[in-house]
Design a protein around this motif. Structure first.
Motif, PDB file in Angstrom:
ATOM      1  N   ASP A   9     -11.335  19.243 -42.744  1.00 16.79           N
ATOM      2  CA  ASP A   9     -12.193  19.762 -43.810  1.00 16.79           C
ATOM      3  C   ASP A   9     -13.266  18.704 -43.724  1.00 16.79           C
ATOM      4  O   ASP A   9     -14.592  19.455 -43.856  1.00 16.79           O
ATOM      5  N   ILE A  10     -13.505  17.535 -43.235  1.00 15.70           N
ATOM      6  CA  ILE A  10     -14.659  16.975 -43.484  1.00 15.70           C
ATOM      7  C   ILE A  10     -15.499  17.524 -42.425  1.00 15.70           C
ATOM      8  O   ILE A  10     -16.805  17.846 -42.856  1.00 15.70           O
ATOM      9  N   LYS A  11     -15.177  17.808 -41.084  1.00 16.16           N
ATOM     10  CA  LYS A  11     -15.790  18.176 -40.034  1.00 16.16           C
ATOM     11  C   LYS A  11     -16.444  19.361 -40.254  1.00 16.16           C
ATOM     12  O   LYS A  11     -17.464  19.782 -39.975  1.00 16.16           O
ATOM     13  N   GLY A  16     -25.149  17.748 -40.040  1.00 16.30           N
ATOM     14  CA  GLY A  16     -26.204  16.883 -39.318  1.00 16.30           C
ATOM     15  C   GLY A  16     -25.095  15.990 -38.344  1.00 16.30           C
ATOM     16  O   GLY A  16     -23.984  16.678 -37.561  1.00 16.30           O
ATOM     17  N   GLU A  17     -25.693  14.907 -37.654  1.00 21.51           N
ATOM     18  CA  GLU A  17     -24.971  14.201 -36.660  1.00 21.51           C
ATOM     19  C   GLU A  17     -24.025  13.162 -37.079  1.00 21.51           C
ATOM     20  O   GLU A  17     -22.951  12.771 -36.479  1.00 21.51           O
ATOM     21  N   MET A  18     -23.903  12.713 -38.329  1.00 18.84           N
ATOM     22  CA  MET A  18     -23.079  11.728 -38.820  1.00 18.84           C
ATOM     23  C   MET A  18     -21.790  12.196 -39.045  1.00 18.84           C
ATOM     24  O   MET A  18     -21.593  13.227 -39.481  1.00 18.84           O
ATOM     25  N   GLY A  19     -20.739  11.517 -38.569  1.00 18.57           N
ATOM     26  CA  GLY A  19     -19.364  12.175 -38.661  1.00 18.57           C
ATOM     27  C   GLY A  19     -18.910  13.031 -37.487  1.00 18.57           C
ATOM     28  O   GLY A  19     -17.585  13.622 -37.680  1.00 18.57           O
ATOM     29  N   GLY A  45     -23.419   7.309 -35.399  1.00 19.41           N
ATOM     30  CA  GLY A  45     -23.035   8.189 -36.221  1.00 19.41           C
ATOM     31  C   GLY A  45     -21.464   8.414 -36.289  1.00 19.41           C
ATOM     32  O   GLY A  45     -20.900   8.986 -37.044  1.00 19.41           O
ATOM     33  N   THR A  46     -20.566   7.403 -35.562  1.00 19.18           N
ATOM     34  CA  THR A  46     -19.246   7.425 -35.475  1.00 19.18           C
ATOM     35  C   THR A  46     -18.915   6.888 -36.789  1.00 19.18           C
ATOM     36  O   THR A  46     -19.415   5.898 -37.311  1.00 19.18           O
ATOM     37  N   VAL A  47     -17.645   7.525 -37.348  1.00 16.03           N
ATOM     38  CA  VAL A  47     -17.234   7.114 -38.821  1.00 16.03           C
ATOM     39  C   VAL A  47     -15.799   6.404 -38.638  1.00 16.03           C
ATOM     40  O   VAL A  47     -14.927   7.211 -38.067  1.00 16.03           O
ATOM     41  N   ASN A 186     -23.720  13.949 -45.095  1.00 19.62           N
ATOM     42  CA  ASN A 186     -24.606  14.902 -44.933  1.00 19.62           C
ATOM     43  C   ASN A 186     -26.088  14.309 -45.204  1.00 19.62           C
ATOM     44  O   ASN A 186     -27.230  14.196 -44.740  1.00 19.62           O
ATOM     45  N   GLU A 187     -25.837  13.573 -46.761  1.00 22.85           N
ATOM     46  CA  GLU A 187     -27.048  12.978 -47.138  1.00 22.85           C
ATOM     47  C   GLU A 187     -27.486  11.686 -46.259  1.00 22.85           C
ATOM     48  O   GLU A 187     -28.578  11.480 -46.192  1.00 22.85           O
ATOM     49  N   MET A 188     -26.627  11.073 -45.667  1.00 21.60           N
ATOM     50  CA  MET A 188     -27.009  10.006 -44.834  1.00 21.60           C
ATOM     51  C   MET A 188     -27.674  10.346 -43.498  1.00 21.60           C
ATOM     52  O   MET A 188     -28.634   9.566 -43.146  1.00 21.60           O
ATOM     53  N   ASP A 189     -27.340  11.452 -42.867  1.00 19.72           N
ATOM     54  CA  ASP A 189     -27.952  12.207 -41.990  1.00 19.72           C
ATOM     55  C   ASP A 189     -29.652  12.476 -42.203  1.00 19.72           C
ATOM     56  O   ASP A 189     -30.332  11.994 -41.419  1.00 19.72           O
ATOM     57  N   ILE A 190     -29.692  12.842 -43.551  1.00 13.72           N
ATOM     58  CA  ILE A 190     -31.029  13.065 -44.056  1.00 13.72           C
ATOM     59  C   ILE A 190     -31.878  12.064 -44.165  1.00 13.72           C
ATOM     60  O   ILE A 190     -33.096  11.867 -43.807  1.00 13.72           O
ATOM     61  N   TRP A 191     -31.191  11.029 -45.126  1.00 18.54           N
ATOM     62  CA  TRP A 191     -32.103   9.758 -45.275  1.00 18.54           C
ATOM     63  C   TRP A 191     -32.307   8.866 -43.962  1.00 18.54           C
ATOM     64  O   TRP A 191     -33.246   8.251 -43.993  1.00 18.54           O
TER      65      TRP A 191
END
Ligand code: BTN
Length: 261
Positions: A9-11, A16-19, A45-47, A186-191
């Protein structure tokens, strides 16, 4: 138990690339510790996500209470090409990403208390702990994020109860953690892109829009010392500029801030 915390579900909701790479554990000591161990072998971007932590770490050597089934404990590995001096920007950037994601997901008026507390109704909803590997330059940064999502207040020890809250405690709604994690990533990717492409200025201006600290009369404890004054600004490195009661300005890089009424 983890039905609301499915990695699929997360994926499915990432933009973006994070996660793109996620390591999930039922329980760990600390996701930050685990992420630090693998940081050099993994892509940016690995979590690392866990349902609970046995020894969750907070700022200033504190414990982060991490019960199972209810909250978010995750650590993001990045390899930023910025000078170690600018590392505070990573925490400010993460606070922006989390506050924005939580506002979008819940409609709550989530704000940032300097340097990195996520607050709503003057209570702490979450925190960020950035830990760096530095050898002249930053080799890797582990950005740990803890968010109280569906916790009822009775899971917290007495001393935390009065100062903490959760999304569910504020709205009465139970939230799917996977959805909130995707929003944050997604917000982390943007910022993070903003930081890389446009530098710290945009991060600082957005952080100022989301903080509830500036302009307030505050008390800041730094080790054994306590300073009182008006939280006037943050400088270009993310340091708090306090106007002391004596009229002198004082720059503070890290400390414990209380807003005085
Ligand atoms: C704070 O003191 O406000 C920072 C809290 C950070 C907690 C998170 S939970 C996930 C990650 N792993 C840890 O051990 N700590 C951070």
């Amino acid at each position: 138990m983890f039905s609301d915390l499915s990695i699929n579900d997360i994926k499915a909701n990432l933009t973006g690339e994070m996660g793109r790479e996620i390591f999930f554990y039922e329980t760990v000591g600390s996701t930050n510790a685990l992420a630090a161990e693998i940081s050099e072998k993994t892509v940016e971007g690995t979590v690392v996500i866990a349902d609970s932590q046995q020894s969750g770490r907070g700022r200033l050597g504190r414990t982060w209470v991490s019960p199972p089934g209810v909250n978010i404990y995750m650590s993001i590995i990045i390899k930023p090409a910025i000078p170690p001096d600018d590392a505070t920007l990573l925490t400010l950037m993460t606070a922006i990403a989390c506050a924005t994601a939580l506002r979008k997901a819940t409609g709550l008026d989530v704000s940032i208390k300097w340097p990195n507390d996520l607050v709503v109704s003057d209570k702490k909803l979450g925190g960020i702990l950035t830990e760096l590997k530095i050898e002249r330059k930053i080799l890797s940064a582990v950005i740990g994020i803890g968010i109280n999502v569906n916790a009822d207040m009775d899971v917290f020890p007495e001393e935390v109860r009065g100062v903490a809250t959760s999304l569910k405690n504020e709205t009465g709604i139970t939230y799917p953690r996977a959805r909130i994690i995707s929003e944050i990533l997604n917000e982390m990717d943007i910022w993070y892109r903003t930081l890389k492409n446009s530098g710290g200025k945009k991060i600082l201006s957005e952080w100022k829009l989301l903080t509830s600290t500036l302009g307030k009369q505050v008390m800041v404890t730094v080790g054994q010392e306590t300073f009182r004054g008006v939280a006037e600004s943050v400088d270009d490195k993310g340091m708090l500029v306090l106007r002391l009661d004596s009229g002198e300005p004082k720059r503070i890089s890290a400390g414990d801030l209380t807003v005085l009424r």
